[in-house]
Design a protein around this motif. Structure first.
Motif, PDB file in Angstrom:
ATOM      1  N   HIS A  72       0.813  -1.158   0.160  1.00  0.00           N
ATOM      2  CA  HIS A  72      -0.009   0.067  -0.185  1.00  0.00           C
ATOM      3  C   HIS A  72       0.924   1.391   0.103  1.00  0.00           C
ATOM      4  O   HIS A  72       0.435   2.238  -0.628  1.00  0.00           O
ATOM      5  CB  HIS A  72      -1.109   0.175   1.102  1.00  0.00           C
ATOM      6  CG  HIS A  72      -2.194  -0.951   0.888  1.00  0.00           C
ATOM      7  ND1 HIS A  72      -2.316  -2.401   1.432  1.00  0.00           N
ATOM      8  CD2 HIS A  72      -3.303  -0.837   0.387  1.00  0.00           C
ATOM      9  CE1 HIS A  72      -3.324  -2.777   1.184  1.00  0.00           C
ATOM     10  NE2 HIS A  72      -4.108  -1.849   0.601  1.00  0.00           N
ATOM     11  N   GLY A 121      -3.353   3.619  -6.441  1.00  0.00           N
ATOM     12  CA  GLY A 121      -4.522   2.936  -5.794  1.00  0.00           C
ATOM     13  C   GLY A 121      -4.608   1.385  -5.678  1.00  0.00           C
ATOM     14  O   GLY A 121      -5.752   0.805  -5.368  1.00  0.00           O
ATOM     15  N   SER A 138      -4.629  -2.025  -4.299  1.00  0.00           N
ATOM     16  CA  SER A 138      -4.675  -2.661  -3.160  1.00  0.00           C
ATOM     17  C   SER A 138      -4.359  -4.204  -3.230  1.00  0.00           C
ATOM     18  O   SER A 138      -4.708  -4.956  -4.261  1.00  0.00           O
ATOM     19  CB  SER A 138      -6.152  -2.339  -2.387  1.00  0.00           C
ATOM     20  OG  SER A 138      -6.075  -3.007  -1.252  1.00  0.00           O
ATOM     21  N   SER A 146     -10.232  -2.702  -1.001  1.00  0.00           N
ATOM     22  CA  SER A 146      -9.408  -1.693  -0.985  1.00  0.00           C
ATOM     23  C   SER A 146      -9.290  -1.224   0.222  1.00  0.00           C
ATOM     24  O   SER A 146      -9.342  -1.908   1.072  1.00  0.00           O
ATOM     25  CB  SER A 146     -10.072  -0.339  -1.912  1.00  0.00           C
ATOM     26  OG  SER A 146      -9.150   0.826  -2.046  1.00  0.00           O
ATOM     27  N   SER A 199      -8.490  11.259  -2.485  1.00  0.00           N
ATOM     28  CA  SER A 199      -8.310  10.184  -3.422  1.00  0.00           C
ATOM     29  C   SER A 199      -8.378  10.386  -4.806  1.00  0.00           C
ATOM     30  O   SER A 199      -7.722   9.977  -5.789  1.00  0.00           O
ATOM     31  CB  SER A 199      -9.062   8.863  -2.799  1.00  0.00           C
ATOM     32  OG  SER A 199      -8.807   7.888  -3.805  1.00  0.00           O
ATOM     33  N   TYR A 245      -8.060   4.914  -4.389  1.00  0.00           N
ATOM     34  CA  TYR A 245      -8.395   4.110  -3.150  1.00  0.00           C
ATOM     35  C   TYR A 245      -9.743   4.479  -2.896  1.00  0.00           C
ATOM     36  O   TYR A 245     -10.392   5.436  -3.066  1.00  0.00           O
ATOM     37  CB  TYR A 245      -7.446   4.474  -1.867  1.00  0.00           C
ATOM     38  CG  TYR A 245      -6.192   3.884  -1.816  1.00  0.00           C
ATOM     39  CD1 TYR A 245      -6.042   2.693  -2.437  1.00  0.00           C
ATOM     40  CD2 TYR A 245      -5.283   4.610  -1.074  1.00  0.00           C
ATOM     41  CE1 TYR A 245      -4.521   2.300  -2.383  1.00  0.00           C
ATOM     42  CE2 TYR A 245      -3.859   4.067  -1.105  1.00  0.00           C
ATOM     43  CZ  TYR A 245      -3.508   2.799  -1.789  1.00  0.00           C
ATOM     44  OH  TYR A 245      -2.540   2.373  -1.703  1.00  0.00           O
ATOM     45  N   ASN A 282     -15.355  -3.079 -11.144  1.00  0.00           N
ATOM     46  CA  ASN A 282     -14.165  -3.142 -11.642  1.00  0.00           C
ATOM     47  C   ASN A 282     -14.452  -3.088 -13.215  1.00  0.00           C
ATOM     48  O   ASN A 282     -15.722  -2.896 -13.679  1.00  0.00           O
ATOM     49  CB  ASN A 282     -13.346  -4.060 -11.250  1.00  0.00           C
ATOM     50  CG  ASN A 282     -13.861  -5.570 -11.599  1.00  0.00           C
ATOM     51  OD1 ASN A 282     -14.714  -5.600 -12.706  1.00  0.00           O
ATOM     52  ND2 ASN A 282     -13.659  -6.700 -11.084  1.00  0.00           N
TER      53      ASN A 282
END
Length: 482
Positions: free
Chosen positions: A211, A220, A222, A227, A310, A317, A444
Motif C-alpha cells: 500500500h 490505488g 490494493s 481496497s 483520493s 483508493y 471493476n
C-alpha cells in the motif's frame, strides 16, 4: 534524421532495469512458498533482451534531440508495458492478452483500474509486482516531468520547472542529475514512512509495503478486494489521506519544505489552489454525506476527506461508495476526475497549474476587453507567464476535453451505456480508477470487451504522457527528415 540506434541503447538499459525490478517480486513468491518461476522467467527475458540491445548499440552516443525525446518517452512506456505483462501471462493468472495489457498499463500509468475480480486470491509475488508497476510508473513520471517534458515543451511543465533547481525549458541543465537524486530521496523517503505507519496502524508488513508503493505513486492498487475499506481503522485511513495529499503535491516543494525553505511553498499559486480545493470540496462532500445519510460525524468527515483526496490526487483508493449519497455528490466526485494534483507530482489528470493558468487568464481577459491597449500580464508564483505557455495550456485543455468526448463516443459505440462510457473514459484518461456508472467505486473493469480494454488502455497512456507526447507521433511532419 532520427537516431534510432541511440534510442535502442536507452531501451536496452530500460529493459535491463525492468528485469532487475522484477527480482523483489520473485523473492516474495519464494518467501511465501509460491511458484516463482513465472516472475523469474520474466526477469530473465527482460535482462537478456536488455543486454542484447544495450551492447549492440553501446558505441552509439548521439545527442538525444527533441524528436528522439518524444520517441524515447513513448517507446519507454510501450517497452515497460510489454515486459510488465509477462509475469501475469507466464503465471497464467491472467490468460487474456487484453486483460494483461489493461492491468499492466493501469499499473504503470498509476490509474488503478483493474480487471481482477478476486485480488486476494492472487499469488502474493504477483500482487507485489502489480504494486511495483505503479511505484515504477510514479517515479517514472517524476523523472519525465523534470528531465524530458520541459525539453519537449509540454505545457505546464515549464511552470513546474520554475520551482525546480534543475532543467530549463529549452535544455537539460547540468544539475538535472542532482535534481533527480533529490526527488528520488523524497519519493523513497515518503514510501518508507508510509509503509512504517501503515504497519504500526495494524497492516501486515506485506500489505503495508504494497500500500505504501501504490499510495506514493497515487496508483490505488490494493491487496484487498475492498481496497482501503477493508481496514476499518481511522488511523490507517487518515495516514492514507496525508500521504495521498503529499503524493499529489509538487515533489520539489516537498524537498524545499524538508530543507526549511518554506517561502517557496507559500509563494506557489498551484499549491495554494490545490490545498484550498481539497479543503473546500471536503467540506461540501462532508455536508452532503451528513444530509443524505445517518453516518456519524467523524466517519462522515473521514469518508469525505478520503474520497476527495483520493480522487483529486488520482489515487483511486476507496473507503466508501460515494454514489449512494445522491446525484449531487456523485456529480462532484465525477468532476474531481478532471482536476488532478500538482505538476511535478505522481498525480494524473489535467493538473492544478493548468486550471490556475486558465482561470487567471480568463479573468484577466475581462480586463483586457475593458482596456484593450493595456498590457495585462499573467503572473504565476510571482513571475510572468509567457504567451507561448498560455497558448500551449489552452490547447492542452481543448485537446483533453476533445479526447474525452471522442473516447466516450467510441466506448458508447462499443455497446456501453452513457454513464459508464463517460465514467470509464474520464477515469482512464485522468489515471484515476473509480468513476460512475458500472465502473463506480465498488466495481471493476472486467466486463469490458477486449476492444474496449485496448481503447481504455490507450487512453491511460495518452493521459499519463500529457497527450502531446503520443499524439505528435501521428503527425506526418514529425517523421519528415530535418
Amino acid at each position: 534524421m532520427i537516431h534510432f540506434k541511440a534510442i535502442g541503447k536507452i531501451m536496452g538499459a530500460l529493459m535491463f532495469l525492468i528485469g532487475v525490478l522484477m527480482l523483489p517480486a520473485a523473492s516474495i513468491s519464494w518467501i511465501y512458498g509460491e511458484n516463482s518461476v513465472p516472475i523469474m522467467a520474466s526477469a530473465a527475458i527482460s535482462l537478456f533482451i536488455g543486454m542484447i540491445f544495450f551492447f549492440s548499440f553501446a558505441k552509439y552516443d548521439q545527442l538525444i534531440r527533441k524528436r528522439e525525446g518524444y520517441l524515447v518517452v513513448a517507446i519507454s512506456w510501450l517497452i515497460m508495458t510489454i515486459f510488465g505483462m509477462l509475469p501475469f501471462l507466464l503465471s497464467a493468472e491472467i490468460t487474456s492478452i487484453s486483460d494483461a495489457l489493461f492491468e499492466t498499463v493501469s499499473g504503470l500509468t498509476t490509474t488503478g483500474a483493474s480487471i481482477l475480480t478476486d485480488i486476494e486470491g492472487m499469488p502474493k509475488g504477483l500482487l507485489f509486482w502489480r504494486s511495483m508497476t505503479q511505484w515504477i510508473g510514479g517515479l517514472g513520471i517524476i523523472v519525465l516531468t523534470v528531465a524530458i517534458f520541459p525539453l519537449l515543451g509540454i505545457g505546464g511543465s515549464e511552470l513546474f520547472v520554475a520551482e525546480s533547481p534543475g532543467p530549463t525549458s529549452d535544455k537539460v541543465h547540468p544539475r538535472i542529475s542532482e535534481t533527480a537524486k533529490r526527488l528520488w530521496y523524497v519519493y523513497v523517503g515518503l514510501t518508507v514512512a508510509a509503509a512504517l505507519l501503515y504497519w504500526v496502524g495494524g497492516m501486515t508488513f506485506y500489505d503495508a509495503v504494497n500500500h505504501s508503493l501504490t499510495t506514493l505513486a497515487t496508483g490505488g492498487f490494493s491487496t484487498k478486494n475492498a481496497s482501503m475499506a477493508f481496514y476499518d481503522s481511522a488511523f490507517i485511513q487518515y495516514v492514507a489521506v496525508i500521504f495521498m495529499f503529499l503524493a499529489g503535491t509538487n515533489f520539489t516543494l516537498i524537498y524545499f519544505g524538508s530543507v526549511g525553505k518554506f517561502s517557496r511553498i507559500l509563494k506557489s499559486d498551484e499549491f495554494k489552489a490545490y490545498t484550498g480545493a481539497v479543503i473546500l470540496l471536503t467540506l461540501i462532500v462532508f455536508a452532503g454525506i451528513m444530509i443524505n445519510s445517518e453516518t456519524g460525524t467523524e466517519l462522515a468527515f473521514r469518508n469525505a476527506a478520503f474520497q476527495v483526496v483520493s480522487l483529486i490526487t488520482t489515487t483511486g483508493y476507496v473507503t466508501d461508495d460515494y454514489t449512494q449519497y445522491g446525484m449531487g455528490i456523485t456529480f462532484i466526485c465525477f468532476m474531481l476526475l478532471f482536476l488532478g494534483g500538482s505538476a511535478g507530482s505522481t498525480a494524473g489528470s489535467i493538473k492544478f497549474v493548468r486550471h490556475v493558468v486558465f482561470l487567471k487568464n480568463s479573468w484577466l481577459e475581462f480586463k483586457r476587453i475593458v482596456h484593450p491597449r493595456a498590457i495585462v500580464p499573467l503572473i504565476i508564483n510571482g513571475e510572468m507567464v509567457s504567451g507561448r505557455i498560455i497558448n500551449n495550456i489552452m490547447n492542452f485543455l481543448l485537446i483533453y476535453l476533445s479526447t474525452f468526448v471522442i473516447g466516450s463516443l467510441v466506448i458508447s459505440l462499443l455497446g456501453y451505456d452513457f454513464a459508464t462510457s463517460l465514467g470509464s473514459v474520464a477515469t482512464c484518461l485522468g489515471n484515476v480508477g473509480p468513476a460512475i456508472g458500472k465502473v463506480g467505486p465498488v466495481d471493476n473493469f472486467a466486463f469490458f470487451s477486449p476492444a474496449a480494454k485496448v481503447v481504455l488502455s490507450f487512453l491511460m497512456l495518452l493521459g499519463r504522457l500529457e497527450l502531446f507526447t503520443i499524439l505528435i507521433l501521428f503527425t506526418p511532419f514529425f517523421w519528415r527528415a530535418n
